[in-house]
Design a protein around this motif. Sequence first.
Motif, PDB file in Angstrom:
ATOM      1  N   TYR A  75       0.809  -1.216   0.000  1.00 27.78           N
ATOM      2  CA  TYR A  75       0.000   0.000   0.000  1.00 27.78           C
ATOM      3  C   TYR A  75       0.847   1.272   0.000  1.00 27.78           C
ATOM      4  N   ARG A  76       2.103   1.166   0.371  1.00 24.10           N
ATOM      5  CA  ARG A  76       2.956   2.353   0.463  1.00 24.10           C
ATOM      6  C   ARG A  76       3.970   2.456  -0.678  1.00 24.10           C
ATOM      7  N   GLY A  77       3.918   1.564  -1.608  1.00 22.21           N
ATOM      8  CA  GLY A  77       4.897   1.555  -2.679  1.00 22.21           C
ATOM      9  C   GLY A  77       4.297   1.934  -4.018  1.00 22.21           C
ATOM     10  N   VAL A  78       5.098   2.541  -4.879  1.00 29.85           N
ATOM     11  CA  VAL A  78       4.731   2.798  -6.266  1.00 29.85           C
ATOM     12  C   VAL A  78       5.286   1.656  -7.106  1.00 29.85           C
ATOM     13  N   ASP A  79       4.458   1.030  -7.907  1.00 29.84           N
ATOM     14  CA  ASP A  79       4.957  -0.051  -8.740  1.00 29.84           C
ATOM     15  C   ASP A  79       5.997   0.490  -9.719  1.00 29.84           C
ATOM     16  N   PRO A  80       7.080  -0.235  -9.931  1.00 31.71           N
ATOM     17  CA  PRO A  80       8.140   0.264 -10.827  1.00 31.71           C
ATOM     18  C   PRO A  80       7.667   0.596 -12.233  1.00 31.71           C
ATOM     19  N   ILE A  81       6.588  -0.036 -12.708  1.00 30.33           N
ATOM     20  CA  ILE A  81       6.126   0.308 -14.059  1.00 30.33           C
ATOM     21  C   ILE A  81       5.599   1.739 -14.113  1.00 30.33           C
ATOM     22  N   PHE A  82       5.219   2.289 -12.963  1.00 30.67           N
ATOM     23  CA  PHE A  82       4.703   3.660 -12.915  1.00 30.67           C
ATOM     24  C   PHE A  82       5.739   4.672 -12.456  1.00 30.67           C
ATOM     25  N   GLY A  83       6.807   4.211 -11.813  1.00 30.20           N
ATOM     26  CA  GLY A  83       7.825   5.140 -11.340  1.00 30.20           C
ATOM     27  C   GLY A  83       8.206   4.873  -9.901  1.00 30.20           C
ATOM     28  N   GLY A 191      -3.469   3.201   9.101  1.00 30.35           N
ATOM     29  CA  GLY A 191      -2.071   3.605   9.004  1.00 30.35           C
ATOM     30  C   GLY A 191      -1.623   3.770   7.557  1.00 30.35           C
ATOM     31  N   GLU A 192      -2.122   2.910   6.668  1.00 31.18           N
ATOM     32  CA  GLU A 192      -1.783   3.042   5.253  1.00 31.18           C
ATOM     33  C   GLU A 192      -2.383   4.316   4.668  1.00 31.18           C
ATOM     34  N   VAL A 193      -3.594   4.644   5.081  1.00 27.12           N
ATOM     35  CA  VAL A 193      -4.224   5.885   4.616  1.00 27.12           C
ATOM     36  C   VAL A 193      -3.452   7.096   5.130  1.00 27.12           C
ATOM     37  N   ARG A 194      -3.053   7.053   6.388  1.00 26.18           N
ATOM     38  CA  ARG A 194      -2.307   8.179   6.966  1.00 26.18           C
ATOM     39  C   ARG A 194      -0.985   8.403   6.216  1.00 26.18           C
ATOM     40  N   PHE A 195      -0.355   7.336   5.778  1.00 31.10           N
ATOM     41  CA  PHE A 195       0.898   7.461   5.041  1.00 31.10           C
ATOM     42  C   PHE A 195       0.736   8.408   3.858  1.00 31.10           C
ATOM     43  N   TRP A 196      -0.359   8.272   3.106  1.00 31.65           N
ATOM     44  CA  TRP A 196      -0.562   9.114   1.929  1.00 31.65           C
ATOM     45  C   TRP A 196      -1.033  10.509   2.301  1.00 31.65           C
TER      46      TRP A 196
END
Length: 551
Positions: A75-83, A191-196
């Motif tokens: 939930y806290r990571g950007v997939d490498p295909i997007f950056g 907690g995942e929502v708070r991260f963003w």
Amino acid sequence: MTARQLAGDPDWWRGAVIYQVYPRSFQDSRGDGIGDLQGVIERLDYIASLNVDAIWLSPFFTSPMKDFGYDVSDYRGVDPIFGTLDDFDRLVEAAHARGLRVTIDQVLSHSSDRHPWFQESRSSRDNARADWYVWADARPDGAPPTNWQAIFGGSAWQWDTRRCQYYLHNFLASQPDLNFRNPEVVEAILGEVRFWLERGVDGFRLDAVNFCTHGELKDNPPREEIVEGFIGVRPDNPYAFQRHLHDKTQPENLAFLERLRALLDEYPGTTTIGEVGDDDSLGVMAEYTQGGKRLHMCYSFNLLTDRAAPEDLLAPLTEMEARIKDGWPCWAVGNHDITRVATRWNAAGDMARLRLYLAFLLTQRGSVCLYQGEELGLTEAELAFEQLVDPAGITFWPSYKGRDGCRTPMPWHGGEAHAGFSSTAPWLPVPDEHRDLAVDRQERDPDSLLNATRALLAFRRTQPALVKGEISYHPLRDEVLCFERHHGDERRLVALNFAGEPRSLSAPPEARALEEAPLLVNGHWAAGRLELPAYGIAIAGVPAAAGPWSP
């Protein structure tokens, strides 16, 4: 509030127009055929030129992409295909610099089966996360615990040999449902929502938010009649054969939504948009948004059907007004899950009707989600079976061709390879018929749908009654939909002609056309009459104290 969140009206979301970006198909900046976050950054000036208020980014999180990002493994990571996360931070900063808010998809009800939480949960019946997903024993004969069906076909229960139990999945088997009855799960998700929120996002579009909790493990009763209301509810899908009394939209979900709202209230100016799919979606929209303690707004699939007759459009709007009280709706006529509106409502290439549908959407009470390409009038792409990648389309072919047809790349330059989306063959092909609808060609045409969209959105921003005002509907007359919007001393009359020939109606003698209205608002108000051309649009100003309108 973090320094990276956009300051201003904390109620900006009320009446906002939110432009949905499907990153895979928006702009490829790296030449691999897949759109990415840097591509979105490069096109932010275009988005801002539309005069929208915010963007909604479909999922870009780390994912095995079985459901193209709606199966999240981090939930806290950007997939490498997007950056990268740095790319996301730059996108937020660049959007805010242009006055655009940023909302992101959050898929809270389920994760990917590759998520570390699920990997641990399935490893045994007594590990620390054993109860983080919905597990149940087989029936005595080995059958699944209940008769619940998955939206993408087959049982909603998948047998797991590690635990010798079934786990619940309302979508793909690779999308196990989290157990929101476990307080630890709720805390983890918050907690995942708070991260963003800490990274500066302005809001969240909440995918299938009424699926977060399940009820007692009882069989759903059969349905007497199939009623469209959510993706997958079709006669070719067993999911439609049941009344979904126990597998979704449970009262316990309200407590979670209140926890979520309390979290967002710590970050003034942030918002939530809940996606609701249910037999009584309008009732759920009302319940989830009333009282200011749950979601800020919700949208449903009630305007995402094949029915575009004015009486079919008016029915959910009037019902919503009767039920929502102090809640707030969000309306859409297209998104990444639904056949393109130009095709679905038989308006391909018909600019008059497409302008009418646009005006219809932008004059209702509520906020608006506008899916990328709707401003161009893009049609549904016709793809061969061999070109499909959507698991739903592959499963239900040929009766249902899936969602790939509305997810093809944005056409930026009609004369370039792959319409300027990418320098290489994209993940889905660009239809030839989209080249004539490309951004560069429409920008040169003053009468294009793109320029009409920009003009109507710019005009709407100057009209508080159309943005935040109350609404009252008049009875449908001769295929003309008439209603009033009022905010403070501002009163606006709106008439939309869904007929293919002119219509004439009575009008208050005080009604006056608005000089600032764009040319697509083409109704003529004079001497107590309103003259509307075929598929015409009329908006008038009238003194608040003027008499009632009886069209």
